[in-house]
Design an enzyme around this catalytic site. Structure first.
Site, short mmCIF file in Angstrom:
data_model
loop_
_atom_site.label_atom_id
_atom_site.label_comp_id
_atom_site.label_asym_id
_atom_site.label_seq_id
_atom_site.Cartn_x
_atom_site.Cartn_y
_atom_site.Cartn_z
N ARG A 108 -10.59 -11.29 1.87
CA ARG A 108 -11.44 -12.34 1.35
C ARG A 108 -10.59 -13.67 1.36
NH1 ARG A 108 -11.60 -8.85 -4.32
NH2 ARG A 108 -11.23 -7.13 -2.73
N LYS A 135 0.80 -1.14 -0.11
CA LYS A 135 -0.11 0.12 -0.02
C LYS A 135 0.71 1.35 0.02
CE LYS A 135 -3.99 -1.75 2.68
NZ LYS A 135 -4.84 -1.41 1.64
N1 BES Z 1 -8.15 -3.54 4.42
C1 BES Z 1 -8.28 -3.14 3.06
C2 BES Z 1 -9.64 -2.47 2.96
C3 BES Z 1 -9.65 -1.03 3.64
C4 BES Z 1 -9.45 -0.08 2.87
C5 BES Z 1 -10.08 -0.90 5.05
C6 BES Z 1 -9.44 1.35 3.66
C7 BES Z 1 -10.29 0.16 5.55
C8 BES Z 1 -10.06 1.28 4.75
C9 BES Z 1 -8.34 -4.40 2.03
O1 BES Z 1 -7.71 -5.45 2.59
C10 BES Z 1 -7.76 -3.81 0.86
O2 BES Z 1 -6.78 -3.50 0.77
N2 BES Z 1 -8.70 -4.01 -0.34
C11 BES Z 1 -8.16 -3.40 -1.53
C12 BES Z 1 -8.88 -4.72 -2.63
C13 BES Z 1 -8.21 -4.28 -3.94
C14 BES Z 1 -6.77 -4.50 -4.03
C15 BES Z 1 -8.98 -5.15 -4.81
C16 BES Z 1 -8.71 -2.09 -1.85
O3 BES Z 1 -9.85 -1.76 -1.35
O4 BES Z 1 -8.05 -1.26 -2.27
ZN ZN Z 2 -5.48 -5.31 1.82
#
Ligand code: BES
Ligand code: ZN
Ligand code: ZN
Length: 522
Positions: A369, A295
């Protein structure tokens, strides 16, 4: 500029004007009172004292009524005025405006405004009294002691235990301000229920706020075991060997990038006889760096709360057990970190979940997921009546709904109806999202495996493709998936929650479970 003076009572800075009041009141017992007040029915009329406030006023020769008259001209819903005087043993009294007397269900808002107004007004009042140095506060039930207690305990929550003692907010004890009325018993009961609901949510907030180095999977499991065993829940902490034996290859593929060992929590609350039970599943990523699909640095610290699903699950169980709700609940919590390392899963790797399905992991940041897939498979081997999962799953649900409501994906309209009604009462709302075949196609057309962990049009409908992915691991006819990423944090949207991790929607889930229990017993 107002002169500022160091004050011993509050251990903070107060204006000299405030100090005079404090000196005046410091002989008293640091005891404050919150009283309710309704907006005038029509313009020009007087504000109306709540029942408790009116009773109190009779005792102090209408001092309160005249104070309200003189000070509340511009008072609005959620605001308050403070009366400093020695009134029946209270050094300060916050008179809080609860809004219109007749407020109720607002169709457009899908909200019980009456209860929400009470939460907001009380939270504002108790916070002000704390800032004035009161350490013991009594609260007017304002017509709904449960909502008043929620406002009080949610409003007073702080996470400051890692700060120096003189930077922490003073601890405040609170109780319900009940005169020896005929209905005292039921008012006190309602207050206790609200208190327990708030405590459940506050526990979730505390866990979410705790830094990831202090709350590893191992530590989370220890804390939860100690707390829930006290409430007569059975807790099993499964280790990596157990997870391997269960063939949870999808969960393990996330855990393997971290030096912290994964844990799988299995918790049981037995509120009814027989095998019938409902299942809760919570995402327990104690830190989400994204893994190899790392990230961006900005706001990555917030990913300490990526175990929000797990936190709300145990927070709800706490309240269910303390309220002795007559229904059995089993909870399943996969816990691990998502980290990049030489042992981490690579984009393009294929892993196998407990149900034998293969998954192409094209983005290691879509890890929630992956751990939920195995937890859902495992939960369903016990044949529950219903499965409800909570997960801070996608940034996309935040884009769609913000913090207005938790996004809910479900295959059961009757269950949706119950959850939705529960959320109107708690004020922690839910909104139904689509679980269409349209999205399923986007995750099942994978080049190398049965499913892909990201949708093929990666950014479009991200929350919906994530839910469609989970659906591939669900056979239960009553499944609800709650994407809580949008409601994870509170900036200032919910006035009775301070800034920080929210613990939403713990109270809604408890209310939902209570409603299910009532339906089963009728
Ligand atoms: N934990 C994150 C989602 C999240 C984002 C929670 C902001 C709380 C605040 C999750 O694991 C994630 O990173 N999801 C990705 C999925 C994508 C790579 C398809 C996302 O939402 O960007
Ligand atoms: Zn994630
Ligand atoms: Zn995550």
């Amino acid at each position: 500029m107002a002169a500022h003076v160091r004050c011993m009572r509050t251990a903070g800075f107060v204006t000299s004007q405030k100090l005079c009041r404090l000196i005046h009141t410091s002989v008293l017992r640091n005891k404050g009172l919150v009283l309710g007040l309704y907006e005038p029915a029509t313009k020009g009329e007087d504000f109306i004292l709540s029942k408790a406030a009116a009773d109190f006023d009779r005792k102090c020769s209408s001092k309160l009524a005249s104070f309200v008259k003189s000070s509340s001209k511009k008072l609005k819903k959620g605001g308050h005025r403070v009366l400093f005087d020695n009134n029946a043993g209270f050094s300060s009294i916050a008179v809080c405006c609860v809004g219109k007397m007749g407020a109720g269900f607002n169709e457009q808002e899908q909200l019980d405004e009456w209860r929400d107004n009470i939460r907001t007004a009380v939270a504002g009042g108790v916070r002000t009294l704390r800032s004035l140095g009161e350490t013991d506060v009594e609260v007017d039930p304002c017509g709904d002691a449960e909502a008043a207690a929620e406002g009080c305990y949610l409003g007073l929550f702080v996470y400051d235990e890692l700060k120096a003692a003189d930077k922490r907010k003073a601890k405040v004890t609170s109780s319900c301000f009940t005169e020896p009325l005929i209905d005292r018993y039921s008012t006190e009961e309602q207050w206790q229920r609200g208190k327990i609901l708030a405590e459940g949510q506050n526990w979730a907030r505390h866990l979410m706020e705790t830094p990831a180095n202090c709350l590893t999977p191992t530590k989370f499991a220890e804390i939860v075991t100690t707390q829930l065993q006290e409430l007569k829940c059975q807790v099993h902490v499964r280790d990596k060997n157990w997870i391997e034996n269960k063939k949870m290859g999808s969960f393990l593929s996330v855990a393997k990038g971290s030096a912290e060992p994964p844990k799988f929590l299995e918790i049981e609350y037995k509120g009814s006889k027989g095998e019938n039970h409902i299942s809760l599943v919570g995402k327990g990523i104690t830190f989400d760096s994204g893994g190899i699909s790392i990230k961006p640095a900005a706001d990555m610290d917030k990913m300490r709360a990526d175990m929000g699903g797990a936190a709300c699950t145990v927070g709800a169980l706490y309240a269910v057990a303390k309220l002795h709700i007559p229904i059995s609940v089993k909870a399943y919590i996969p816990l691990c970190e998502n980290m990049p390392s030489g042992t981490a899963t690579r984009p393009g790797d294929v892993v196998t979940a407990m149900n034998g399905k293969t998954i192409q992991v094209d983005n290691t940041d879509a890890e929630g997921r992956l751990i939920l897939a195995d937890a859902l498979c495992y939960a369903q081997t016990f044949n529950p009546q219903l499965v409800l999962d909570m997960a801070t799953l996608t940034g996309a649900i935040d884009v769609a709904l913000g913090s207005g409501a938790t996004g809910v994906f479900t295959n059961s309209t009757p269950m949706w109806d119950i959850l939705q009604k529960a959320s109107v009462r708690t004020g922690d709302r839910v909104w139904r999202m689509p679980l269409l075949e349209h999205y399923t196609k986007q995750v099942t057309e994978s080049q190398l495996a049965d499913v892909n962990n990201i949708g093929k049009f990666s950014r479009s409908g991200g929350a919906c493709t994530a839910a469609a992915f989970l659906k591939e691991f669900v056979t239960n006819k009553n499944w609800l998936h709650l994407d809580i990423a949008g409601v994870m944090m509170n900036k200032d949207e919910i006035p009775y929650l301070s800034k920080g991790m929210s613990g939403r929607p713990t109270r809604t889930v408890v209310e939902f479970i209570q409603r299910l229990a009532q339906l089963q017993s009728s």
